[in-house]
Design a protein around this motif. Structure first.
Motif, PDB file in Angstrom:
ATOM      1  N   GLU A  56       0.827  -1.209   0.000  1.00 40.04           N
ATOM      2  CA  GLU A  56       0.000   0.000   0.000  1.00 40.04           C
ATOM      3  C   GLU A  56       0.864   1.264   0.000  1.00 40.04           C
ATOM      4  OE1 GLU A  56      -3.909  -1.963   2.180  1.00 40.04           O
ATOM      5  OE2 GLU A  56      -2.274  -1.147   3.396  1.00 40.04           O
ATOM      6  N   VAL A  59       1.615   2.016  -3.489  1.00 37.34           N
ATOM      7  CA  VAL A  59       0.510   2.711  -4.144  1.00 37.34           C
ATOM      8  C   VAL A  59       0.613   4.222  -3.893  1.00 37.34           C
ATOM      9  CG1 VAL A  59      -2.006   3.004  -4.149  1.00 37.34           C
ATOM     10  CG2 VAL A  59      -1.026   0.707  -4.136  1.00 37.34           C
ATOM     11  N   GLY A  63       1.245   7.197  -6.619  1.00 35.32           N
ATOM     12  CA  GLY A  63       0.421   8.399  -6.662  1.00 35.32           C
ATOM     13  C   GLY A  63       1.272   9.662  -6.676  1.00 35.32           C
ATOM     14  N   ASP A  66       2.291  10.567  -9.992  1.00 35.65           N
ATOM     15  CA  ASP A  66       1.224  11.299 -10.683  1.00 35.65           C
ATOM     16  C   ASP A  66       1.279  12.781 -10.306  1.00 35.65           C
ATOM     17  OD1 ASP A  66       0.367   8.919 -11.812  1.00 35.65           O
ATOM     18  OD2 ASP A  66      -1.277   8.634 -10.390  1.00 35.65           O
ATOM     19  N   LEU A 103      -9.904  -0.755   0.556  1.00 44.21           N
ATOM     20  CA  LEU A 103      -9.542  -0.309  -0.791  1.00 44.21           C
ATOM     21  C   LEU A 103      -9.837   1.178  -0.956  1.00 44.21           C
ATOM     22  CD1 LEU A 103      -8.561  -0.926  -3.663  1.00 44.21           C
ATOM     23  CD2 LEU A 103     -10.916  -1.512  -4.236  1.00 44.21           C
ATOM     24  N   GLY A 104     -11.013   1.615  -0.505  1.00 42.22           N
ATOM     25  CA  GLY A 104     -11.364   3.030  -0.597  1.00 42.22           C
ATOM     26  C   GLY A 104     -10.450   3.908   0.240  1.00 42.22           C
ATOM     27  N   GLN A 105     -10.065   3.428   1.410  1.00 46.66           N
ATOM     28  CA  GLN A 105      -9.156   4.192   2.257  1.00 46.66           C
ATOM     29  C   GLN A 105      -7.794   4.375   1.586  1.00 46.66           C
ATOM     30  OE1 GLN A 105      -9.255   1.813   5.826  1.00 46.66           O
ATOM     31  NE2 GLN A 105     -10.969   2.998   6.691  1.00 46.66           N
ATOM     32  N   VAL A 106      -7.275   3.300   0.999  1.00 47.39           N
ATOM     33  CA  VAL A 106      -5.974   3.379   0.327  1.00 47.39           C
ATOM     34  C   VAL A 106      -6.066   4.284  -0.899  1.00 47.39           C
ATOM     35  CG1 VAL A 106      -4.177   2.054  -0.862  1.00 47.39           C
ATOM     36  CG2 VAL A 106      -5.207   1.162   1.240  1.00 47.39           C
ATOM     37  N   GLU A 107      -7.172   4.212  -1.629  1.00 47.05           N
ATOM     38  CA  GLU A 107      -7.335   5.088  -2.796  1.00 47.05           C
ATOM     39  C   GLU A 107      -7.412   6.558  -2.384  1.00 47.05           C
ATOM     40  OE1 GLU A 107      -7.166   4.798  -6.189  1.00 47.05           O
ATOM     41  OE2 GLU A 107      -6.290   2.904  -5.530  1.00 47.05           O
ATOM     42  N   LEU A 108      -8.069   6.836  -1.283  1.00 48.38           N
ATOM     43  CA  LEU A 108      -8.113   8.210  -0.785  1.00 48.38           C
ATOM     44  C   LEU A 108      -6.707   8.690  -0.414  1.00 48.38           C
ATOM     45  CD1 LEU A 108      -9.562  10.771   0.118  1.00 48.38           C
ATOM     46  CD2 LEU A 108      -9.984   9.643   2.321  1.00 48.38           C
ATOM     47  N   ARG A 110      -3.919   7.557  -1.646  1.00 49.44           N
ATOM     48  CA  ARG A 110      -3.178   7.707  -2.903  1.00 49.44           C
ATOM     49  C   ARG A 110      -3.481   9.066  -3.519  1.00 49.44           C
ATOM     50  NH1 ARG A 110      -4.029   8.151  -7.891  1.00 49.44           N
ATOM     51  NH2 ARG A 110      -6.236   7.764  -7.619  1.00 49.44           N
ATOM     52  N   TRP A 111      -4.763   9.443  -3.545  1.00 50.85           N
ATOM     53  CA  TRP A 111      -5.140  10.743  -4.100  1.00 50.85           C
ATOM     54  C   TRP A 111      -4.528  11.872  -3.271  1.00 50.85           C
ATOM     55  CZ3 TRP A 111      -5.894  13.430  -8.017  1.00 50.85           C
ATOM     56  CH2 TRP A 111      -6.524  14.683  -7.975  1.00 50.85           C
TER      57      TRP A 111
END
Length: 140
Positions: A56, A59, A63, A66, A103-108, A110-111
């Motif tokens: 993670e 990830v 990010g 990016d 998954l949503g926590q890690v994506e947040l 990452r953003w």
């Protein structure tokens, strides 16, 4: 919480730094290699207080790349040595690995790494002097 620390000597321009370093439309491969090969890099560290795994953290580092692409023009040039590492202190628990919210926590996060990196580079562009830095670059 996500924070970024970035040191930039990119071949491209960091937002706010003015025109490109080289006349891009007229540039030929020998200009590219002769002018900067091995001299440019952007290095970053992303740190979060969330409890993340090593995968993670990767990830988050991805990010941050990016974030480089949002703030450096052109980004990720082949003469750049761009790198980012990420670390997680683990003081704020995340959902368990089996919980679909993870998954949503890690994506947040990452953003947040994207934004923190782009913001750090934009701040650097505002405060750093344009052109050679006297205490690093020898006089011409």
């Amino acid at each position: 919480t996500v924070t970024a620390l970035v040191a930039a000597n990119a071949f491209g321009d960091v937002i706010g730094q003015g025109p490109a370093n080289l006349p891009w439309p007229n540039m030929v491969p020998s200009d590219l290699v002769g002018s900067s090969f091995g001299q440019n890099t952007t290095l970053g560290v992303i740190v979060t207080d969330a409890a993340l795994t090593k995968s993670e953290c990767l990830v988050l580092a991805q990010g941050a790349h990016d974030g480089y692409a949002r703030a450096i023009t052109p980004p990720h040039c082949r003469v750049d040595g761009d790198a980012v590492v990420a670390a997680a202190t683990g003081t704020v628990p995340a959902a368990s690995a089996e919980d679909p919210r993870r998954l949503g926590q890690v994506e947040l996060l990452r953003w947040m790494a994207v934004r923190a990196t782009a913001d750090a580079l934009a701040t650097l562009a505002e405060v750093a002097p344009a052109g050679p830095i006297p205490w690093i670059d020898p006089p011409v």
